[in-house]
Design an enzyme around this catalytic site. Structure first.
Site, PDB file in Angstrom:
ATOM      1  N   GLY C  15       0.801  -1.214   0.000  1.00 55.34           N
ATOM      2  CA  GLY C  15       0.000   0.000   0.000  1.00 55.34           C
ATOM      3  C   GLY C  15       0.839   1.271   0.000  1.00 55.34           C
ATOM      4  N   GLY C  17       4.059   1.726  -0.795  1.00 54.78           N
ATOM      5  CA  GLY C  17       4.867   1.851  -2.003  1.00 54.78           C
ATOM      6  C   GLY C  17       4.034   2.250  -3.205  1.00 54.78           C
ATOM      7  CG  PHE C 118     -11.270  -0.853  14.450  1.00 48.77           C
ATOM      8  CD1 PHE C 118     -12.264  -1.510  13.771  1.00 48.77           C
ATOM      9  CD2 PHE C 118      -9.939  -1.209  14.193  1.00 48.77           C
ATOM     10  CE1 PHE C 118     -11.966  -2.515  12.858  1.00 48.77           C
ATOM     11  CE2 PHE C 118      -9.640  -2.209  13.281  1.00 48.77           C
ATOM     12  CZ  PHE C 118     -10.644  -2.864  12.618  1.00 48.77           C
ATOM     13  CD  GLN C 240      -1.093  -3.571  17.320  1.00 53.20           C
ATOM     14  OE1 GLN C 240      -1.448  -3.611  16.153  1.00 53.20           O
ATOM     15  NE2 GLN C 240      -1.399  -2.592  18.132  1.00 53.20           N
ATOM     16  CG  HIS C 242      -4.509  -8.474  16.015  1.00 58.01           C
ATOM     17  ND1 HIS C 242      -5.677  -9.056  16.446  1.00 58.01           N
ATOM     18  CD2 HIS C 242      -4.870  -7.420  15.240  1.00 58.01           C
ATOM     19  CE1 HIS C 242      -6.706  -8.387  15.934  1.00 58.01           C
ATOM     20  NE2 HIS C 242      -6.243  -7.387  15.204  1.00 58.01           N
ATOM     21  CG  LEU C 252      -5.895 -10.141  11.474  1.00 56.65           C
ATOM     22  CD1 LEU C 252      -5.446  -9.793  12.876  1.00 56.65           C
ATOM     23  CD2 LEU C 252      -5.530  -9.012  10.521  1.00 56.65           C
ATOM     24  CD  GLU C 255      -8.989  -3.294  17.376  1.00 66.35           C
ATOM     25  OE1 GLU C 255      -7.827  -3.722  17.437  1.00 66.35           O
ATOM     26  OE2 GLU C 255      -9.273  -2.099  17.534  1.00 66.35           O
ATOM     27  NE  ARG C 286      -5.515  -3.956  16.651  1.00 69.01           N
ATOM     28  CZ  ARG C 286      -5.301  -3.867  15.350  1.00 69.01           C
ATOM     29  NH1 ARG C 286      -4.068  -3.808  14.890  1.00 69.01           N
ATOM     30  NH2 ARG C 286      -6.308  -3.852  14.504  1.00 69.01           N
ATOM     31  CG  HIS C 353      -1.210  -7.541  13.725  1.00 71.57           C
ATOM     32  ND1 HIS C 353      -1.630  -8.255  12.629  1.00 71.57           N
ATOM     33  CD2 HIS C 353      -1.850  -6.357  13.668  1.00 71.57           C
ATOM     34  CE1 HIS C 353      -2.501  -7.514  11.938  1.00 71.57           C
ATOM     35  NE2 HIS C 353      -2.644  -6.365  12.539  1.00 71.57           N
ATOM     36  NE  ARG C 398      -0.755  -1.064  13.225  1.00 72.70           N
ATOM     37  CZ  ARG C 398      -1.882  -1.692  12.886  1.00 72.70           C
ATOM     38  NH1 ARG C 398      -2.995  -1.011  12.706  1.00 72.70           N
ATOM     39  NH2 ARG C 398      -1.896  -3.005  12.713  1.00 72.70           N
ATOM     40  CB  SER C 403      -1.449  -0.188   9.866  1.00 79.56           C
ATOM     41  OG  SER C 403      -2.548  -0.988   9.515  1.00 79.56           O
ATOM     42  CG  LEU C 404      -5.198  -0.467   6.028  1.00 75.80           C
ATOM     43  CD1 LEU C 404      -6.577  -0.896   5.558  1.00 75.80           C
ATOM     44  CD2 LEU C 404      -4.145  -1.048   5.111  1.00 75.80           C
TER      45      LEU C 404
END
Lengths: 119, 235, 587
Positions: C15, C17, C118, C240, C242, C252, C255, C286, C353, C398, C403-404
């Protein structure tokens, strides 16, 4: 868009439609003929039937359907299996030769039918 | 001991491909096919070559032909694949083999790019998102989830014969994903580019694609929708 | 060795890059992406629940400052507030751009982007209760995001070097980064890729642990390359875990499951998070949830015959909600846990994670080092964004969905900055033959070595050490023992044996090079984890159980040379809002 000069209508949708419509015409034609034969039609009545304009048109329609159906079907088969991708460079010789043979045969059939019904 | 037979070909040293046999101790566990490949690479032969990434069926790297059926190695359990204690792993059929289980996907990707797999909308973008009703959004379900693993296209005879001219089930599924998107404005241009005897119409509806799709998608249905759209456009 | 030249080279096709590449490709500069896998195979594809951002869809009153507050608090106050401010305020624009590119977000009845609750989210600076701020495309947001970015790169004709593996950075005599050495995996050819701007978007390194949600390809290649080139890394102790990795498989479970109303239960069927986080319950940070789960297990309330996991209960949400909002989870659970979440709870366990640490950068993606006087210095030519970078917006922990946002916002920011820099002109001296040769030394040595140990065995040993000595709970003496074990591994991994020396698509070679990157990442983690003598965020020590703001309200910096650890101050000066002062962090 893939262009290929030897396709029937050069358009995928109309080829596809023609294939389906022609199959219906052929089905109707052969069913009709089949019923005639099954009912034990004699030669005189058979002649009379085929002398009517309606039957002539029907037969003409059927041969038209036959020619287009056969051409589209065989062209599809040829361009599936008899290609450069499948056979190497020989494919570019084999396919046109067979295509010409099929075209000739279909033209001959068409002329022959026209001669028979209007000759 | 599981009998595993793996397709091997190294272009540098082999004149022809061959099947190589391995005995793998699975400990009776219902592993995934990818786990077995990892065990072979770690314990038997480091030169066995395959692609893998996410190992959970979402990246689409490890599409393979497993006991004759295309699928993702990472989500195919042995209990589904193994017959008579034998596992035969081959590369996806119909594409050139680079090495062992790795195929050259260039033709597959080229077909994907050909359908212009991106939203086309030339109207000025609003300051926020473009609105879309949940109903319109639902039309993209079963389409956008494609992971480009090529299991479908490489199980399709029409794609085997004409990989350069028939878009194939994966590409057509994506073609329909953009045709079906209420935000896309290029419907007519997209349809015009598909209306030749090869791109769409080499699909003869045999549904191999539906049978193998690891995400449960239905390319044949999408192709049917494209055909209907082409018909409506001509009518 | 052949040289290929570009204005900008991006290493990594995930994502971050691809967002950076898209920005540069649109600018018209000659840009290339080097990716070791076809871009849509990158690990971004596995992101599920969503991308957190105050776009004010679920709540028209939502404010990016609230998001900023949550993120600062989530980071346990060592997230840089200027960077968090930038991310949260620019975020909505970046999200709308993605939507305009075609990302198939789920929708609300009003036709806007669907947002779900979340963990760690609040309204009104923690005073207004749970917020719903995570924009979602069902539970396949990462997949939708990554494919959309790839599609738009196709549209903009970005040059991709797919299945090329970058081995090391090339630096010129001035210490500026002038490109990378890369191998074309298909042919084995080694090339010098010359560039005025080299962007690392190489992702995480979760594979340093035995149990991880991360893909096989997450091997810390950027961290390894950076450390070997003398670039320091920051906050590497912050990993982290998860809360909900599927027990046994590690895959995964988003969440978002808890956001949609799922909750964790112990062997007694008790919703134990009510005890640990009375307000946020299962939607606490988390780190908090993961620790609570481990405590339940340690105190004998774990599920299963070995009492070594807990369960995530979803069946009460009903089949319709599960199939429409969490279809991917249902699929994963059936495949990997042999459990149908519509009927039974999913067995889960905290699983490695995300790497909060990485290459320190400013908000433009420029990589930083710290000079002897403790001042930040930009490393000319090198940029980083996404998980490999430490901007730092995540600090010590985080928040889910950040992250996205991080990768989109800072991928974009890097692209924008480089475009501007190229326009103004970047002058760097060419690398000499010696510079290129020294960058290629590691690869040459690997190819020439005929003895050494097996890569798989070494990797397994490394992962075991990290899992056992540097997991959710850490203790000084254990960590020192772990470091000793790493010392023993160091030389063995340096001398790993390449058993297959062929050129065509040699994945054995790539695995050896990756293992050395994993080791660099693991060693940095271990050294810094031992050094940070406090508990903060994801870094929980049994021998220093409290947060120590007097000594450790700072970033850690790790230099490979001499394994030196230093401190770097956290930014507490956002531009448009007041500083969020450190407070006790409770949920």
């Amino acid at each position: 868009m893939v262009t290929q000069v030897t396709s029937f209508s050069r358009n995928g949708l109309s080829d596809w439609l023609i294939q389906r419509v022609s199959s219906l015409i052929l089905l109707a034609y052969f069913l009709f003929i089949g019923v005639q034969i099954a009912t034990g039609i004699d030669y005189t009545s058979w002649r009379a039937l085929h002398d009517t304009t309606a039957m002539k048109v029907f037969t003409l329609l059927a041969i038209g359907a036959y020619v287009s159906h056969a051409w589209i079907g065989l062209w599809t088969v040829f361009t599936d299996y008899l290609t450069e991708y499948m056979l190497g460079s020989i494919g570019n010789v084999v396919r046109p030769v067979l295509q010409i043979a099929v075209v000739l045969a279909l033209v001959v059939y068409a002329i022959w039918v026209i001669q028979v019904i209007w000759g | 001991m599981l009998q595993v037979s793996v397709y091997r070909f190294n272009p540098e040293t082999d004149a022809a491909p061959q099947m190589q046999e391995y005995q793998v101790e699975t400990g009776g566990k219902d592993l995934m096919v990818l786990d077995v490949l990892e065990m072979i690479k770690a314990e038997h032969d480091a030169s066995v070559t395959y692609r893998r990434s996410c190992r959970e069926g979402v990246c689409g790297s490890d599409g393979l032909n497993i006991n004759g059926k295309n699928g993702l190695a990472c989500i195919t359990p042995l209990s589904d694949a193994v017959k008579n204690n034998k596992l035969v792993i081959r590369p996806l059929p119909g594409l050139p083999v680079v090495r062992d289980l790795v195929v050259d996907m260039s033709l597959f990707y080229a077909q994907y790019e050909k359908i212009e797999p991106y939203l086309q909308n030339n109207s000025p973008a609003p300051a926020i998102e473009r609105l879309q009703t949940p109903e319109d959004r639902a039309k993209l379900d079963g389409l956008y989830e494609c992971i480009l693993c090529a299991c479908c296209s490489t199980s399709c005879p029409s794609f085997w014969w004409n990989p350069d001219r028939f878009v194939g089930p994966a590409g057509l599924l994506q073609a329909y994903r953009f045709l079906a998107d209420s935000r896309d404005q290029a419907t007519d241009e997209r349809l015009a580019k598909l209306d030749d005897p090869f791109s769409v119409f080499r699909c003869h509806g045999i549904q191999n694609c539906v049978n193998v799709c690891p995400k449960g998608l239905n390319p044949t249905r999408a192709i049917g929708h494209i055909r209907t759209m082409l018909l409506n456009r001509a009518a | 060795m052949r040289t290929i030249s570009f204005d900008g080279v991006i290493v990594g096709g995930g994502g971050a890059g691809m967002r950076a590449a898209l920005q540069l490709a649109q600018s018209g500069y000659k840009t290339a992406v080097i990716s070791k896998v076809f871009p849509t195979r990158s690990h971004t594809v596995s992101a599920q629940g969503g991308i957190t951002c105050a776009i004010a869809s679920a709540d028209p009153q939502d404010d990016w400052r609230w998001h900023m507050y949550d993120t600062v608090k989530g980071s346990d106050y060592i997230g840089d507030q200027d960077a968090i401010e930038y991310m949260c305020s620019v975020g909505p624009e970046a999200i709308f751009e993605l939507e305009h590119m075609g990302l198939p977000f789920s929708r609300t009845e009003e036709g806007r982007i669907y947002q779900r609750p979340f963990g760690g989210q609040s309204k009104n600076f923690g005073e207004g209760g749970q917020a719903a701020r995570t924009c979602a495309a069902a539970d396949r947001t990462g997949h939708a995001l990554l494919h959309t970015l790839y599609q738009n790169n196709v549209k903009n004709e970005t040059v991709f070097f797919n299945e090329w593996f970058a081995t090391d950075l090339v630096k010129n005599q001035d210490g500026a980064v002038v490109g990378v050495i890369a191998i074309c995996i298909e042919t084995g050819e080694t090339v010098y890729v010359k560039s005025k701007a080299t962007v690392f978007a190489t992702g995480g390194a979760g594979r340093i642990y035995a149990s991880t949600t991360n893909a096989h390809i997450n091997t810390g290649d950027g961290v390894g390359m950076a450390l070997r080139a003398g670039v320091p890394v920051q906050d590497m102790e912050m990993w982290q875990f998860h809360p909900t990795g599927i027990y046994g498989a590690g895959t995964l479970v988003t969440e978002g499951c808890r956001g949609e109303g799922g909750y964790l239960i112990n062997a007694d069927g008790e919703r134990f998070m009510e005890r640990y986080a009375p307000n946020a319950k299962d939607l606490a940070g988390r780190d908090v949830v993961a620790r609570s789960m481990i405590l339940e297990i340690l105190e004998g309330r774990g599920c299963g015959p070995d009492g070594d996991h807990v369960k995530l209960k979803l069946d009460h949400l009903g089949e319709e909600v599960l199939e429409s909002r969490l279809p991917g989870i249902c699929e994963l659970s059936r495949t990997f846990a042999h459990v149908d979440p519509v009927k039974e709870p999913i067995p889960v366990v905290p699983t490695c994670h995300y790497m909060m640490g990485g290459i320190p950068t400013n908000i433009h993606g420029q990589a930083l080092t710290v000079d002897a006087a403790g001042n930040d210095q930009v490393i000319p030519g090198l940029y980083a964004c996404g998980e490999v970078a430490c901007v730092s917006v995540h600090g010590a922990n985080r928040l889910g969905g950040n992250s996205l946002l991080d990768l989109v916002v800072f991928g974009r920011a890097s692209g924008l900055f480089i475009e501007d820099a190229l326009r103004q002109g970047i002058e760097m001296r060419d690398a000499s033959a010696t510079d290129i040769e020294s960058a290629n030394e590691r690869l040459v040595a690997l190819n020439e070595r005929n003895d050494g140990e097996n890569v798989s065995a070494l990797r397994k040993e490394l992962q075991g050490v990290m899992q056992n000595y540097f997991g959710v709970f850490r203790k000084g003496e254990f960590m020192q023992e772990g470091i000793k074990k790493l010392d023993d591994l160091k030389e063995r991994i340096d001398n790993v044996k390449l058993e297959d020396k062929s050129n065509a698509f040699n994945t054995a070679r790539v695995e050896c090079l990756e293992l050395q990157n994993l080791f660099e990442t693991a060693e940095a983690t271990a050294i810094v984890a031992e050094a940070r003598k406090e508990s903060r965020g994801a870094h929980a020590r049994e021998d220093f159980t409290e947060r120590n703001d007097d000594e450790w309200l700072c970033h850690s910096i790790y230099h490979r040379e001499g394994r030196a650890v230093s401190k770097r101050s956290v930014n507490f000066t956002p531009k448009t809002v007041d500083t969020f002062q450190p407070k006790v962090r409770t949920y």
